[in-house]
Design an enzyme around this catalytic site. Structure first.
Site, mmCIF file in Angstrom:
data_model
loop_
_atom_site.group_PDB
_atom_site.id
_atom_site.type_symbol
_atom_site.label_atom_id
_atom_site.label_comp_id
_atom_site.label_asym_id
_atom_site.label_seq_id
_atom_site.Cartn_x
_atom_site.Cartn_y
_atom_site.Cartn_z
ATOM 1 N N SER A 194 44.860 44.618 30.947
ATOM 2 C CA SER A 194 45.040 43.503 31.876
ATOM 3 C C SER A 194 45.989 42.462 31.285
ATOM 4 O O SER A 194 45.911 42.147 30.094
ATOM 5 C CB SER A 194 43.692 42.845 32.145
ATOM 6 O OG SER A 194 42.770 43.837 32.548
ATOM 7 N N ASN B 231 63.569 46.622 29.365
ATOM 8 C CA ASN B 231 62.695 47.774 29.131
ATOM 9 C C ASN B 231 63.229 49.031 29.822
ATOM 10 O O ASN B 231 62.825 50.146 29.490
ATOM 11 C CB ASN B 231 61.261 47.474 29.600
ATOM 12 C CG ASN B 231 60.596 46.427 28.714
ATOM 13 O OD1 ASN B 231 60.981 46.269 27.552
ATOM 14 N ND2 ASN B 231 59.634 45.703 29.252
ATOM 15 N N CYS C 129 49.163 42.493 30.582
ATOM 16 C CA CYS C 129 50.137 42.935 29.569
ATOM 17 C C CYS C 129 51.452 43.345 30.221
ATOM 18 O O CYS C 129 52.254 44.062 29.610
ATOM 19 C CB CYS C 129 49.588 44.098 28.763
ATOM 20 S SG CYS C 129 48.333 43.605 27.581
ATOM 21 N N GLY D 285 38.306 40.150 40.236
ATOM 22 C CA GLY D 285 37.841 41.409 39.658
ATOM 23 C C GLY D 285 36.339 41.602 39.744
ATOM 24 O O GLY D 285 35.838 42.729 39.680
ATOM 25 N N ARG E 63 45.958 33.321 39.623
ATOM 26 C CA ARG E 63 46.416 34.560 40.251
ATOM 27 C C ARG E 63 47.084 34.327 41.592
ATOM 28 O O ARG E 63 46.858 33.302 42.240
ATOM 29 C CB ARG E 63 45.199 35.473 40.493
ATOM 30 C CG ARG E 63 44.449 35.889 39.237
ATOM 31 C CD ARG E 63 45.071 37.090 38.626
ATOM 32 N NE ARG E 63 44.385 37.527 37.404
ATOM 33 C CZ ARG E 63 44.386 38.786 36.993
ATOM 34 N NH1 ARG E 63 44.992 39.732 37.693
ATOM 35 N NH2 ARG E 63 43.788 39.127 35.876
ATOM 36 N N LYS F 173 38.466 46.771 40.904
ATOM 37 C CA LYS F 173 37.985 47.321 39.630
ATOM 38 C C LYS F 173 36.694 48.127 39.823
ATOM 39 O O LYS F 173 36.490 49.162 39.208
ATOM 40 C CB LYS F 173 37.748 46.197 38.629
ATOM 41 C CG LYS F 173 38.987 45.357 38.362
ATOM 42 C CD LYS F 173 40.116 46.178 37.836
ATOM 43 C CE LYS F 173 41.331 45.317 37.552
ATOM 44 N NZ LYS F 173 42.448 46.132 37.057
ATOM 45 N N ARG G 259 37.208 38.040 34.840
ATOM 46 C CA ARG G 259 36.168 39.069 34.845
ATOM 47 C C ARG G 259 35.192 38.795 33.709
ATOM 48 O O ARG G 259 35.568 38.370 32.632
ATOM 49 C CB ARG G 259 36.779 40.470 34.651
ATOM 50 C CG ARG G 259 37.468 40.996 35.881
ATOM 51 C CD ARG G 259 37.954 42.417 35.699
ATOM 52 N NE ARG G 259 39.048 42.478 34.756
ATOM 53 C CZ ARG G 259 38.947 42.799 33.471
ATOM 54 N NH1 ARG G 259 37.772 43.140 32.952
ATOM 55 N NH2 ARG G 259 39.997 42.803 32.677
ATOM 56 N N ASP H 210 48.775 48.311 39.521
ATOM 57 C CA ASP H 210 47.530 48.149 38.756
ATOM 58 C C ASP H 210 46.693 49.434 38.679
ATOM 59 O O ASP H 210 46.069 49.674 37.672
ATOM 60 C CB ASP H 210 46.683 47.029 39.356
ATOM 61 C CG ASP H 210 45.574 46.561 38.426
ATOM 62 O OD1 ASP H 210 45.832 46.434 37.209
ATOM 63 O OD2 ASP H 210 44.440 46.357 38.902
ATOM 64 N N TYR I 12 35.177 35.444 41.746
ATOM 65 C CA TYR I 12 36.455 35.783 41.099
ATOM 66 C C TYR I 12 36.883 37.218 41.440
ATOM 67 O O TYR I 12 36.075 38.151 41.405
ATOM 68 C CB TYR I 12 36.353 35.627 39.570
ATOM 69 C CG TYR I 12 37.596 36.192 38.916
ATOM 70 C CD1 TYR I 12 38.793 35.484 38.986
ATOM 71 C CD2 TYR I 12 37.604 37.461 38.340
ATOM 72 C CE1 TYR I 12 39.960 36.025 38.466
ATOM 73 C CE2 TYR I 12 38.761 38.007 37.816
ATOM 74 C CZ TYR I 12 39.940 37.281 37.893
ATOM 75 O OH TYR I 12 41.093 37.826 37.398
ATOM 76 N N HIS J 179 43.863 52.939 35.345
ATOM 77 C CA HIS J 179 44.368 51.561 35.332
ATOM 78 C C HIS J 179 45.864 51.620 35.043
ATOM 79 O O HIS J 179 46.308 51.280 33.949
ATOM 80 C CB HIS J 179 43.617 50.783 34.247
ATOM 81 C CG HIS J 179 43.786 49.301 34.299
ATOM 82 N ND1 HIS J 179 43.608 48.495 33.203
ATOM 83 C CD2 HIS J 179 44.093 48.472 35.316
ATOM 84 C CE1 HIS J 179 43.802 47.234 33.545
ATOM 85 N NE2 HIS J 179 44.103 47.200 34.819
HETATM 86 C C1 OXD Z 1 42.683 43.033 35.587
HETATM 87 C C2 OXD Z 1 43.254 42.826 36.923
HETATM 88 O O1 OXD Z 1 41.922 42.177 35.106
HETATM 89 O O2 OXD Z 1 44.066 43.671 37.335
HETATM 90 O O3 OXD Z 1 42.980 44.064 34.972
HETATM 91 O O4 OXD Z 1 42.873 41.863 37.603
HETATM 92 MN MN MN Z 2 44.263 45.383 36.074
#
Ligand code: OXD
Ligand code: MN
Length: 581
Positions: free
Chosen positions: A246, A492, A248, A197, A365, A204, A67, A273, A195, A224
């Site tokens: 994003s 977790n 993470c 996003g 991706r 998004k 992005r 997401d 791309y 998000h």
């Molecule tokens: C981001 C995605 O960039 O979900 O957050 O692609």
């Molecule tokens: Mn995302």
């Protein structure tokens, strides 16, 4: 009389001059034809169909791999409504400048009309969008990521109630790339990028930027966030929504597989997401996943970190910018079994493990249907959504932020979201690993002034009779030597169990200046190599560090001026006072 949609398609065609116009119905036959055409033109490369049936590789332009936030604009009539968190252009200027780039941009190409629904087909919370694009890769991706085709046309009928997204690859030059949003008109124009996003406009651009703007007008939340359900051995299932920036680990958390030690628990994936959340008739917050697929980061994904997604992506999936092995299978850094002796890298160049560069792009991706996920929740397409009991705000932070803590109440919870910061990743172009403020993980996606957004969150608390409990989490704490203190991934669940126990009033906590922190024995570490001293470090409240953080937060909040709700400012002052006291 043409319908509003037909009228718009005519208008766009007259401006962009495509060779053909194709209305997409979303059928298998249509998809098959598109794929065949893309294989012929080299837009797609067939993967090993025995091991990866109906999977294909796409290589994007090397300058178009993430992005591009600096080329993304929110164009409200008044600049202050876009806020300091967005790049801004006046709508008329955006139309003139970006409109000029669309003139004749589809010459010699096919214009695809892609109608889609964001959300389950019959949900009252779902919304309709139509993307016009000249990229067949976008069409095939939208078919995975949304409910695309006839179902959307049927739901739309002759209505004009849809988000208009216009996309063209243009010449792919970053100098002529723009992603502009006109939230007041529910319009998106994106040119110069293929791309995800930037180009899959349902994601998004609509579900978050236009979505958040609509949500404020209409009294709901577009966030998000992943959505998951934890089923306990007793059979009780509790739903959690969690915002992380994003790349993470939202996808991994949403599909968590309980480790051996946590047998009897089950994590159900509703979304990984985006969450659209409304106040239900019972005064609780109900969430739907507006998407139908996952557009996830490949590197680091393997059978240990996320077995559910590995199973999901084995068929009917598109891969973008991963490497290709001589066997015709995809490869990325961190995949099981280590690197192949040779491969072709994400740009199509010969690669070996010795040439010192990454085989797959760090932001490579997969695009894959959610329904294929082994942990997909039986409720994921429930038109009513699922009731959310807890909201987590997380980020990637080497220091300061404890493993988990809880807000004192909703207002304080909004403050915890508003003060999120995280180390940047490869999901957006720019420097990786610098801490940036990213409130609610929405900095790149909030379609209006973030000060007003905090105010909207506070308002939502007033609408809810039973608001979710709010938590901060951080799986990424490091020792001074740079070693991760917490094992993360499946483990977790141990933190989620504390969250559930708090939600259901089954465990106490220590009240500290930053919020409720677990007593170190209350997080089960049996069988883990996490010593009591490490656990104490993970849960410590570093007073000096927090005093410094509060000062930084004050500076950050100042930029929103009168748009910042006084309650958020006061929360920061109260934090400072508590730290001093
Ligand atoms: C981001 C995605 O960039 O979900 O957050 O692609
Ligand atoms: Mn995302």
């Amino acid at each position: 009389m043409p319908t509003p949609l037909e009228h718009w398609v005519d208008q766009v065609a007259a401006h962009t001059h495509p060779k053909h116009i194709q209305w997409c119905d979303g059928s298998d036959t249509e998809n098959q034809r598109l794929i065949e055409r893309m294989l012929e033109t080299g837009t797609l490369i067939e993967l090993n169909q025995k091991e990866y049936p109906a999977c294909y590789l796409h290589r994007s332009d090397p300058t178009d791999v993430a992005r591009t936030e600096h080329l993304t604009f929110v164009c409200t009539v008044r600049k202050e409504d876009a806020g300091p968190n967005n790049n801004w252009m006046a709508p008329a200027d955006a139309k003139e400048k970006v409109g000029a780039l669309f003139a004749g941009s589809m010459k010699g190409r096919t214009l695809y009309v892609v109608p889609y629904i964001m959300g389950p087909v019959t949900s009252p919370y779902s919304q309709i969008g139509v993307e016009i694009t000249d990229s067949p890769y976008v069409v095939a991706s939208m078919r995975i990521m949304t409910r695309m085709g006839q179902a959307a046309l049927d739901r739309l009928g002759a209505s004009d109630n849809f988000v208009k997204g216009l996309h063209s690859l243009g010449d792919l030059s970053p100098d002529r790339r723009f992603i502009v949003h006109l939230p007041e008109e529910r319009v998106i124009w994106s040119i110069g990028s293929g791309y995800g996003g930037n180009a899959l406009l349902g994601k998004k651009c609509f579900a978050l930027r236009i979505g958040s703007f609509m949500a404020r007008q209409e009294g709901w939340l577009a966030e998000h966030m992943l959505i998951l359900g934890v089923e306990e051995p007793s059979g009780r299932t509790t739903y959690i929504a969690a915002a992380f920036p994003s790349a993470c680990g939202k996808t991994n958390l949403a599909m968590l597989v309980p480790p051996e030690s946590e047998k009897g628990y089950k994590v159900w994936t509703v979304g990984e997401d985006i969450a659209w959340m409304h106040t239900g008739p019972d005064g609780r917050l109900w969430a739907i996943n507006p998407e139908a697929g996952f557009f996830g980061v490949a590197p680091g994904t393997n059978w240990h970190t996320n077995p559910n997604v590995m199973a999901t992506i084995a068929k009917n999936s598109l891969y973008t910018n991963v490497a290709l092995t001589p066997r015709g299978t995809p490869y990325w850094e961190g995949m099981d079994g280590g690197p192949p002796a040779e491969a072709v890298d994400w740009q199509g160049k010969p690669w070996t493990p010795h040439n010192g560069v990454k085989a797959a792009h760090p932001n490579s991706r997969f695009t894959t249907p959610a329904r294929q996920c082994p942990s997909i929740s039986p409720q994921w397409e429930n038109p009513k959504g699922v009731p959310i009991s807890a909201i987590l705000f997380g980020g990637r932070r080497a220091s300061l932020i404890p493993l988990v803590y809880q807000s004192l109440n909703w207002q304080h919870g909004v403050f915890l979201g508003a003060t999120m910061a995280s180390e940047t990743t490869a999901a957006a172009t720019g420097k990786v690993g610098v801490v940036r403020r990213d409130p609610m993980a929405m900095l790149p996606f909030c379609g209006y002034n973030m000060g007003d957004y905090f105010g909207h969150w506070l308002d939502m608390g007033r609408r809810l009779q039973q608001a979710p409990q709010v938590f901060r989490v951080n799986w990424f704490r490091q020792s001074p030597e740079g070693k991760f203190l917490w094992p993360g991934f499946g483990e977790n669940l141990r933190v989620l169990r504390w969250v559930l126990a708090r939600v259901h009033g089954e465990v106490g906590a220590a009240e500290t200046p930053i919020g409720y922190v677990p007593h170190s024995n209350d997080i089960d570490t049996s069988g883990l190599e996490v010593s009591p001293a490490v656990m104490q470090a993970l849960l410590a409240v570093d007073h000096d560090g927090w005093v410094e953080a509060a000062a930084g937060q004050r500076k950050f909040f100042e930029q929103f001026g009168e748009h910042l709700p006084r309650q958020i400012w006061q929360e920061n002052e109260t934090l400072t006072r508590r730290l001093r006291g």
